[in-house]
Design an enzyme around this catalytic site. Structure first.
Site, PDB file in Angstrom:
ATOM      1  N   CYS A   1      25.791  16.091  17.615  1.00  0.00           N
ATOM      2  CA  CYS A   1      25.992  15.391  16.357  1.00  0.00           C
ATOM      3  C   CYS A   1      24.635  15.019  15.756  1.00  0.00           C
ATOM      4  O   CYS A   1      23.719  14.625  16.467  1.00  0.00           O
ATOM      5  CB  CYS A   1      26.818  14.122  16.460  1.00  0.00           C
ATOM      6  SG  CYS A   1      28.463  14.380  17.103  1.00  0.00           S
TER       7      CYS A   1
ATOM      8  N   HIS B   1      28.022  40.045  49.447  1.00  0.00           N
ATOM      9  CA  HIS B   1      28.875  39.003  50.038  1.00  0.00           C
ATOM     10  C   HIS B   1      30.031  38.643  49.104  1.00  0.00           C
ATOM     11  O   HIS B   1      30.624  37.585  49.237  1.00  0.00           O
ATOM     12  CB  HIS B   1      28.039  37.770  50.372  1.00  0.00           C
ATOM     13  CG  HIS B   1      26.973  38.045  51.376  1.00  0.00           C
ATOM     14  ND1 HIS B   1      27.237  38.261  52.710  1.00  0.00           N
ATOM     15  CD2 HIS B   1      25.635  38.224  51.232  1.00  0.00           C
ATOM     16  CE1 HIS B   1      26.105  38.518  53.355  1.00  0.00           C
ATOM     17  NE2 HIS B   1      25.118  38.508  52.463  1.00  0.00           N
TER      18      HIS B   1
ATOM     19  N   GLY C   1      27.550   9.884  19.917  1.00  0.00           N
ATOM     20  CA  GLY C   1      27.737   9.318  21.253  1.00  0.00           C
ATOM     21  C   GLY C   1      29.212   9.170  21.557  1.00  0.00           C
ATOM     22  O   GLY C   1      30.058   9.741  20.864  1.00  0.00           O
TER      23      GLY C   1
ATOM     24  N   GLU D   1      19.248  33.031  34.120  1.00  0.00           N
ATOM     25  CA  GLU D   1      18.952  32.742  32.720  1.00  0.00           C
ATOM     26  C   GLU D   1      19.429  33.879  31.811  1.00  0.00           C
ATOM     27  O   GLU D   1      19.980  33.637  30.730  1.00  0.00           O
ATOM     28  CB  GLU D   1      17.437  32.490  32.560  1.00  0.00           C
ATOM     29  CG  GLU D   1      16.942  32.260  31.147  1.00  0.00           C
ATOM     30  CD  GLU D   1      17.550  31.057  30.446  1.00  0.00           C
ATOM     31  OE1 GLU D   1      18.265  30.268  31.073  1.00  0.00           O
ATOM     32  OE2 GLU D   1      17.323  30.919  29.229  1.00  0.00           O
TER      33      GLU D   1
END
Ligand code: M6R
Length: 624
Positions: free
Chosen positions: A2, A520, A107, A497
């Site tokens: 925001c 694996h 928030g 990444e």
């Protein structure tokens, strides 16, 4: 997460707010709104639109220009939804039921349900599903009760609210007044000439065009803003706080695309220059030709850093991947044990932190809520907190005991690129300097790596020249449903990444793995449909990764290999490859990540997706 803007002064507020919202749109872009005011007792002019700020801009342009000139106070918001779907009703600003107050909020108010029930008991009604509307009604409750004193009402309300907030409130009865407050979510106030106008923003980028004098609000502070008067700041308990005015300097050209179609592409291509900036004044070649590394953070905290027997790196997302590379660098060069933690896990799991530990917090934005909370935990246990941050003056930069800015300039594209290579550069300098101070790295190795580090910008340019080739390669990958990225040693975090970049902007599922782990489990997925990007550069593990590639090929997997320039052995094995110049293995990530970034970028562009603002994401994650 925001974006908030605000303006109060003598100019028409709307254009300033709209421009600011465009600059903060990277923080959230599911809806936007502004509230304007100019004349006492007149209802707020409220505009909201679902989607991008440009939708809002189209609505605001309907205001008559004479009227717009008279509306000299306003607040605006671009949203990343937390409570309630993206819609006009849930978009900010929210008005109190009385219509007398308007609020923008960034928030989460965690106890909003309880507060809502209490306010409903007092007759308050709610239109939206947001926690923000509860907060504006709560402020209104105290405002009506206490003779319409806005500062007092805000502090009373915030004393009841649990959670995180940056807010700006305006009142209908006094258009010459704004009140702003923050807790765990950033808010900056820009001061115009002679205090005649003020600009507010979630970060300083929308302000620097107008002023370089800013106040970074601290947690639990409330600012009283009225043109013609200096800002006063109080704490939540209504005691007066000090007002610290800082100079901020941001290169405005970094806020435009500079001829590139997307910020992400511009930021990928900026990396050679950014890395030069990161090293400037820090990697120094003396007159005798030898290198030294000068980091003021290291000089000032040398004793504590040298004493550390344990380093904990905390970060999220791409910064966490940089942390994994940092672990290998510090362990190799300093022989200090390093753990790398997701900040979101670390903060809640009662970790063992000792007084002599050093906690390195890595963050591009410097505002990530989980990383900030991890820092607070580390500080409360007495550890030294070392920040590696891009956002100058950001919450994490200010919360850390010391640290190093990466100096790569504002990163606007939601997918982090130049910040990643900037973080690795800083981690490399830190590991080299600390290893040198500790005597855990030989002078010969130190000089060799320093000298190779200075060649990174030109070698990055060489990799970026293969952009067209990578663009062509990307064509056939747009149809893939799944990708595997494999790497070993220093290239394992690069594989993670690469996979994250692809997922974020192309919405193709991708996983990064240490190449030997493939057998694996993930090997079960390998077939001719699944592209496997393998980083197979010349290092200690080269022959091992060649074996891993053969395992893939025996199962008809199709490999795109990132190889060291001139590696004919791999060129004979695979039909698709990108070459990177030879470099010391600990520096390879600075080069091997570039083809990953370009691949993700071109795949997303070919799929017609918005690479700078991918769905559901936001640049700065200021909620946990
Ligand atoms: O600002 P930070 O570095 O603290 O952000 C951490 C992550 O949110 C961030 O790296 C995120 O994963 C990016 N979108 C990655 O491209």
């Amino acid at each position: 997460m925001c974006g908030i803007v605000g303006y109060i002064g003598h100019q028409s507020a709307a254009p300033i707010l709209i421009k600011g919202l465009h600059q903060l749109e990277y923080r959230g872009y599911d809806s936007a709104g502004i509230a304007l005011s100019g004349k006492e007792q007149q209802a707020f002019h409220l505009f909201k639109a679902k989607g991008k700020v440009s939708n809002l801009e189209a609505k605001v342009s309907s205001v008559d220009s004479a009227e717009s000139a008279s509306l000299t106070t306003g607040i605006g918001h671009t949203r990343w939804a937390t409570h309630g779907e993206p819609s006009e009703t849930n978009a900010h600003p929210h008005l109190s039921m009385s219509g007398e107050l308007a609020l923008v909020h960034n928030g989460i108010i965690e106890n909003y349900q309880l507060l809502k029930e209490q306010l409903s008991g007092y007759g308050y009604q709610f239109k939206s599903q947001t926690d923000t509307e509860v907060l504006v009604q709560l402020i209104d409750y105290f405002y009506q009760k206490n003779g319409k004193q806005l500062m007092k009402a805000v502090s009373q309300a915030l004393n009841k609210a649990i959670g995180a907030y940056a807010i700006v409130v305006m009142e209908q009865s006094n258009p010459n007044h704004l009140v702003a407050a923050r807790k765990a979510s950033p808010l900056v106030i820009g001061i115009g000439k002679d205090n005649e106008e003020f600009f507010l923003g979630s970060d300083a980028t929308p302000l620097v065009e107008y002023t370089h004098k800013v106040i970074y609000l601290d947690d639990e502070q409330i600012a009283d803003i009225q043109p013609g008067t200096a800002v006063t700041i109080t704490n939540l308990d209504e005691s007066l706080a000090n007002v610290n005015i800082k100079d901020v300097d941001i290169d405005i050209s970094a806020l435009s695309k500079g001829g590139f179609p997307h910020f992400m592409q511009k930021e990928i291509f900026e990396q050679p220059h950014c890395i030069e900036n990161s090293m400037r004044g820090r990697v120094i070649q003396r007159e005798d030709g030898l290198y030294e590394i000068k980091l003021s953070a290291l000089t000032n905290f040398k004793a504590k850093l040298i004493r550390a027997r344990h380093v904990i790196i905390v970060a999220c997302g791409t910064s966490w991947h940089a942390g994994l590379i940092g672990k290998q660098l510090i362990e190799e060069m300093c022989r200090i044990r390093v753990e790398v933690e997701y900040a979101s896990e670390f903060r809640y799991r009662n970790p063992v932190i000792e007084k002599d530990d050093v906690v390195i917090a890595i963050s591009q934005s410097g505002e990530t809520a989980d990383t900030l909370a991890a820092i607070q935990l580390a500080k409360s246990e007495g550890a030294l907190v070392f920040g590696i941050v891009n956002g100058v003056g950001s919450s994490i930069a200010r919360a850390a005991d010391t640290g190093i800015y990466i100096h790569v300039g504002p990163e606007i594209g939601v997918a982090s690129t130049k910040a990643f290579t900037g973080q690795i550069t800083v981690l490399t300098m830190l590991a080299l300097a600390l290893g040198n101070a500790l005597g855990t790295i030989s002078e010969e190795k130190f000089q060799n790596i320093c000298s190779q580090l200075t060649t990174i910008p030109e070698k990055m340019e060489m990799v970026l020249k293969q952009n067209d080739k990578i663009e062509q390669l990307s064509e056939r990958f747009t149809y893939a449903k799944n990708f595997l990225y494999l790497g070993r040693g220093y290239n394992y975090p690069v594989a993670l990444e690469g996979a994250l970049k692809l997922k974020e902007i192309s919405y193709i599922h991708a996983e990064g793995y240490p190449a030997a782990e493939m057998k694996h489990g993930p090997i079960a997925l390998v077939d001719k449909e699944m592209p496997i990007v393998t980083i197979a550069t010349h290092d200690e593990l080269y022959h091992k990764i060649i074996s891993n590639m053969q395992e893939v090929q025996s199962r008809n997997g199709s490999i795109l290999a990132i190889i060291t320039e001139g590696d004919d052995e791999v060129k004979r094995m695979v039909s698709e490859y990108v070459e990177i110049p030879s470099i010391h293995s600990c520096l390879v990530p600075l080069l091997s990540v570039l083809p990953m970034q370009l691949l993700a970028y071109h795949v997303a562009v070919k799929k017609g997706l918005n690479v700078d603002m991918p769905r559901n994401l936001a640049k700065s994650v200021t909620v946990e």
